[in-house]
Design an enzyme around this catalytic site. Structure first.
Site, short mmCIF file in Angstrom:
data_model
loop_
_atom_site.label_atom_id
_atom_site.label_comp_id
_atom_site.label_asym_id
_atom_site.label_seq_id
_atom_site.Cartn_x
_atom_site.Cartn_y
_atom_site.Cartn_z
NE ARG A 194 -6.11 0.59 3.17
CZ ARG A 194 -6.73 0.69 2.00
NH1 ARG A 194 -7.95 1.17 1.93
NH2 ARG A 194 -6.12 0.33 0.89
CB CYS A 216 0.80 -4.69 -0.32
SG CYS A 216 -0.19 -4.30 -1.78
CG HIS A 248 2.67 0.11 -1.90
ND1 HIS A 248 3.07 -0.34 -0.66
CD2 HIS A 248 1.49 -0.52 -2.16
CE1 HIS A 248 2.16 -1.19 -0.20
NE2 HIS A 248 1.19 -1.32 -1.08
CD GLU A 285 6.22 -0.17 1.15
OE1 GLU A 285 6.68 0.03 2.30
OE2 GLU A 285 5.31 0.51 0.64
N1 PCA Z 1 -2.67 -2.79 -2.86
C1 PCA Z 1 -3.15 -3.33 -1.60
C2 PCA Z 1 -3.44 -4.78 -1.86
C3 PCA Z 1 -3.50 -4.91 -3.34
C4 PCA Z 1 -2.91 -3.67 -3.86
O1 PCA Z 1 -2.65 -3.43 -5.05
C5 PCA Z 1 -2.17 -3.07 -0.44
O2 PCA Z 1 -1.47 -2.04 -0.47
O3 PCA Z 1 -2.14 -3.83 0.52
#
Ligand code: PCA
Length: 203
Positions: free
Chosen positions: A89, A142, A166, A79
């Site tokens: 969402r 996140c 991610h 990111e």
């Molecule tokens: N993914 C979510 C929140 C917790 C996670 O592991 C996100 O992408 O916001």
């Protein structure tokens, strides 16, 4: 040098989260001169950020790398930014769903992460692990946790570098869904995060 690596607990009806498993596997390890401490954050709009900032305050790490699951994404997503927007969402694990609110009222529209994102993406690809740079950590937990972290570091004039990666769903998560979905093995995700930490520790 001390790095904090965080994952998230499962959410959205799943019983596992790849970020939790990767973070737990890294606890107590040393990579490239960085001693790793880890934490698992709750998927909770109030306690997720609060837990992270308390650990940063207490431990004063030199680097922070937060991990989260992004099911549907096929590769590791490094990111680049966090935006000052909450638009969940799905509800968080406490059942609370925020729509169109700022993470921090009056805060800047966005923060850039401060880890060497391009270098990490290049190293990952060169070592055979699929990765991409990402311009959106979403508008859920996140992004919220990343925004709060970067805001905390900025406003407290801390030197810590901070970023977010991610992870795709685990194969067993994808296998449990009727519609085809990309996934990445725990071994591959873990190897990728180890590589990313190695790059961070050398910068
Ligand atoms: N993914 C979510 C929140 C917790 C996670 O592991 C996100 O992408 O916001």
């Amino acid at each position: 040098m001390k790095f904090l690596i965080t994952g998230f607990e499962p959410f959205g009806g799943s019983t596992i989260n790849p970020s939790e498993q990767v973070a737990k596997a890294l606890e107590g390890q040393t990579i490239g001169g960085a001693q790793l401490i880890t934490a698992i954050l709750p998927v909770n709009g109030q306690y997720g950020p609060r837990t992270l900032l308390q650990i940063v305050q207490d431990e004063q790490p030199d680097g922070v790398l937060c991990l989260g699951e992004a099911s549907g994404r096929p590769v590791l997503s490094i990111e680049r930014i966090a935006v000052n927007l909450l638009d969940y969402r799905i509800p968080d694990n406490a059942g609370y769903q925020v729509v169109d609110e700022p993470v921090i009222p009056g805060g800047p529209a966005a923060y850039f992460t401060t880890i060497p994102v391009r270098k990490i993406a290049q190293e990952l690809r060169e070592s055979g692990i699929p990765a991409e740079l990402s311009l959106s950590a979403g508008t859920y937990l996140c992004n919220q946790v990343l925004y709060c972290l970067l805001h905390f570091i900025e406003t407290n004039h801390l030197a810590a570098r901070a970023g977010f990666i991610h992870l795709p769903a685990l194969p067993q998560q994808a296998a449990g869904r009727a519609a085809p979905q990309p996934s990445m093995s725990l071994e591959c995700s873990l190897a990728g995060i180890r590589t990313a930490i190695g790059v961070m520790s050398g910068c």
